[in-house]
Design a protein around this motif. Structure first.
Motif, PDB file in Angstrom:
ATOM      1  N   PRO A 163       0.836  -0.996   0.066  1.00 40.86           N
ATOM      2  CA  PRO A 163      -0.154  -0.319   0.150  1.00 40.86           C
ATOM      3  C   PRO A 163       0.943   1.086  -0.037  1.00 40.86           C
ATOM      4  N   ASP A 165      -0.011   5.795  -0.016  1.00 44.84           N
ATOM      5  CA  ASP A 165      -0.541   7.071   0.094  1.00 44.84           C
ATOM      6  C   ASP A 165      -0.133   8.059  -0.402  1.00 44.84           C
ATOM      7  N   GLN A 177      -4.741  13.205  -4.480  1.00 43.19           N
ATOM      8  CA  GLN A 177      -4.668  12.482  -3.415  1.00 43.19           C
ATOM      9  C   GLN A 177      -5.540  10.594  -3.800  1.00 43.19           C
ATOM     10  N   ASP A 178      -4.476   9.585  -3.347  1.00 48.86           N
ATOM     11  CA  ASP A 178      -4.501   8.818  -3.472  1.00 48.86           C
ATOM     12  C   ASP A 178      -4.446   7.890  -3.346  1.00 48.86           C
ATOM     13  N   SER A 179      -5.107   6.372  -2.836  1.00 52.48           N
ATOM     14  CA  SER A 179      -4.453   5.291  -2.524  1.00 52.48           C
ATOM     15  C   SER A 179      -3.975   3.933  -3.165  1.00 52.48           C
ATOM     16  N   SER A 181      -2.757   0.095  -3.889  1.00 51.23           N
ATOM     17  CA  SER A 181      -2.734  -1.653  -3.131  1.00 51.23           C
ATOM     18  C   SER A 181      -1.190  -2.327  -4.240  1.00 51.23           C
ATOM     19  N   HIS A 214       2.719   8.677   1.534  1.00 53.02           N
ATOM     20  CA  HIS A 214       3.138   6.826   3.358  1.00 53.02           C
ATOM     21  C   HIS A 214       3.329   6.029   2.526  1.00 53.02           C
TER      22      HIS A 214
END
Length: 571
Positions: A163, A165, A177-179, A181, A214
């Motif tokens: 993951p 971020d 902004q995004d996440s 995996s 992150h």
């Protein structure tokens, strides 16, 4: 001969040699720890406005150390001396063992024969190595001799399920902004151009934006200037802006005209007045008064962002050529042509006003027989005294048989109470004290002795901020000034538009462009069609100005005439 033959005999033999007592066997290891981390690009460019995040792995391994042996081949030669001694000893032993001179038992004889054979063989077995051993490239690890800990950093090129971020912020606003995996081939790309283009940033001092990522229990922070993503462009806010080869106002340095909305790349801010810009492969200049500084990505740059209008020299427009000779050279004529075009910051440039004046002068000289010395031209007037001085100079040589023609083009100002002014282009005064009161101007004109006075005024009052003009007042505001001028029967005032209407250019969004304002263009057109009576000229203007303005701009423009309408230039 035997010795020479023996010396030439050689042989080879393979053997294993210890190469390294503590060689590291890279195939025999254990992974003790593997830690993934990110590297982030420190710089961006407007040409590549994408932040690259690459995954690296820090891997600690335990390697076995072993004895490394290497196989090589050695060449050997016989030692002639040892061979000779061995053969001599063998011969002596054989002789003693088998001779009848010695009384030996069978056991002793057998022993001497064996000794002879061994002595003969020993001469051939004592070989001399020749040259250096030659490696055959064969190596092998033997027993373990130790252990070695090694930490390596490697660029991960495979797909990862980890993951991550990330967030991009600018002045408290989140732009991206995004996440994720899954990380494809060990890398992530964050394109920024679209997000920043959506902000439509303008002006100076854009500052910096922040990136926060992150990943794998670590947080990464970076700060970049916005100028690493976007480039400055000058967006033309005037109807047209002049692209110049040098940073100064000069009719000789104009390269092209850029239409409103055109965007041209800014290289630098040359000073408080000019932008240095790139047009094609050349560095040119745009006045800051005619453009606004905007920021956008270079991927939006294209020639479609620049709408340029070629500079057409005077004489190439239809009304500027084929000027008819309406009357011969006339000695007792005077003219004053006033054109204000290059205004200070409070007003935009009044484009083509000087060209309008040049058009009027051409028709006075070539069509109506005015001598050049009798035409007084004033451009970009900065104070009323310039106009008053020219009027007094004309008055000194005028008489009751003089024909006096005046053309005035520029912006007008309406003061509270309805006072009208021809605005000067003064850079130093913003209070209006340098503007020319129309009452005073018309009074001085009417005081000049003449047979006929014709005032043709293309004054645009629509930019005035002091007072708005209602439809009912558009005609009546000018009337008292016209009465001052036409209190005698030999004066005529023709206005190109009502006080509240703009004086529009003869051009359209479809590309039609006559390089003049509608009123002076059609006034010259009337003369070109050999209309010389004022009433015929005004009939032509009244019909064609309104029609042309509505056709080109979908707005009304209404000319108006005061005073004597029956004077003819050819009588």
């Amino acid at each position: 001969m035997l010795i020479v033959l023996i010396s030439s005999v050689s042989c080879t033999n393979g053997r294993w040699v210890v190469k390294d007592q503590k060689a590291v066997d890279r195939s025999d290891y254990k992974v003790l720890e593997e830690k993934h981390f990110l590297t982030i690009a420190d710089t961006l460019t407007p040409e590549e406005p994408t932040i690259e995040l690459n995954v690296f792995a820090r891997i600690t391994r335990s390697y076995q150390q072993k004895m490394l042996v290497q196989r090589s081949i050695q060449e050997y030669k016989l030692r002639p001396g040892f061979v000779t001694l061995g053969l001599a000893g063998a011969a002596a032993a054989f002789y003693a063992a088998n001779s009848s001179r010695y009384d030996l038992g069978s056991t002793q004889s057998l022993t001497l024969n064996i000794v002879g054979a061994l002595l003969g063989a020993s001469g051939f077995l004592n070989l001399k190595p020749t040259g250096e051993p030659q490696s055959v490239g064969e190596e092998r690890y033997l027993d373990n001799t130790g252990e070695l800990m090694v930490t390596d950093t490697v660029d991960v090129q495979t797909n990862l399920v980890l993951p991550v971020d990330f967030m991009v912020t600018y002045r408290g606003q989140t732009l991206l902004q995004d996440s994720l995996s899954n990380i494809s081939r060990g890398g992530i790309q964050l394109p920024l151009a679209a997000s920043f283009n959506d902000l439509q940033l303008t002006g100076e001092g854009l500052g910096s934006f922040n990136l926060s990522v992150h990943f794998n229990d670590s947080t990464y922070q970076r700060t970049y200037p916005v100028s690493d993503v976007l480039e400055p462009y000058a967006q033309i806010k005037a109807e047209y802006a002049e692209l110049r080869s040098t940073p100064d106002i000069n009719p000789e340095n104009v390269l092209a005209d850029l239409a409103r909305g055109s965007q041209i790349k800014v290289i630098s801010s040359f000073n408080d007045d000019w932008y240095k810009v790139r047009y094609g492969n050349f560095e040119n200049y745009i006045s800051k008064d005619e453009a606004a500084l905007i920021w956008r990505s270079s991927e939006m740059n294209s020639n479609e962002q620049i709408v340029s209008v070629p500079r057409i020299p005077f004489g190439k427009i239809d009304v500027e050529s084929n000027i008819p000779k309406l009357r011969p050279s006339t000695p007792n004529v005077k003219a004053l042509v006033i054109t204000n075009e290059n205004y200070s910051e409070s007003l935009p440039e009044r484009r083509y006003t000087h060209r309008d004046g040049e058009l009027i002068v051409a028709y006075l000289e070539k069509g109506l027989g005015y001598a050049q010395k009798n035409i007084h031209q004033l451009t970009d007037v900065q104070a009323p005294r310039e106009v008053y001085s020219a009027i007094q100079e004309i008055k000194a040589t005028a008489n009751d048989s003089t024909e006096f023609f005046i053309f005035a083009g520029g912006f007008g100002r309406i003061e509270k109470g309805g006072d009208l002014f021809l605005q000067s282009v003064s850079l130093d005064d913003t209070s209006g004290a340098t503007d020319i009161p129309l009452g005073t101007l018309f009074s001085q004109i009417s005081a000049i002795p003449s047979q006929k006075t014709i005032v043709v005024a293309d004054i645009d009052f629509s930019h005035s901020q002091s007072q708005s003009v209602s439809g009912d007042n558009q005609a009546t505001l000018m009337r008292p000034y016209a009465e001052t001028l036409t209190e005698t029967s030999n004066s005529t005032l023709i206005m190109g538009s009502l006080v509240g209407e703009p004086s529009r250019l003869y051009q359209s969004s479809r590309g039609e462009d006559k390089k003049h304002h509608i009123f002076p263009y059609l006034f010259a057109k009337a003369l070109q069609q050999r209309f010389t009576n004022l009433n015929k000229i005004y009939d032509f203007l009244e019909r064609d100005i309104s029609y042309t303005s509505r056709r080109l701009h979908d707005r009304a423009q209404t000319p108006i005439i005061f005073g004597d309408q029956y004077y003819s230039f050819t009588n």
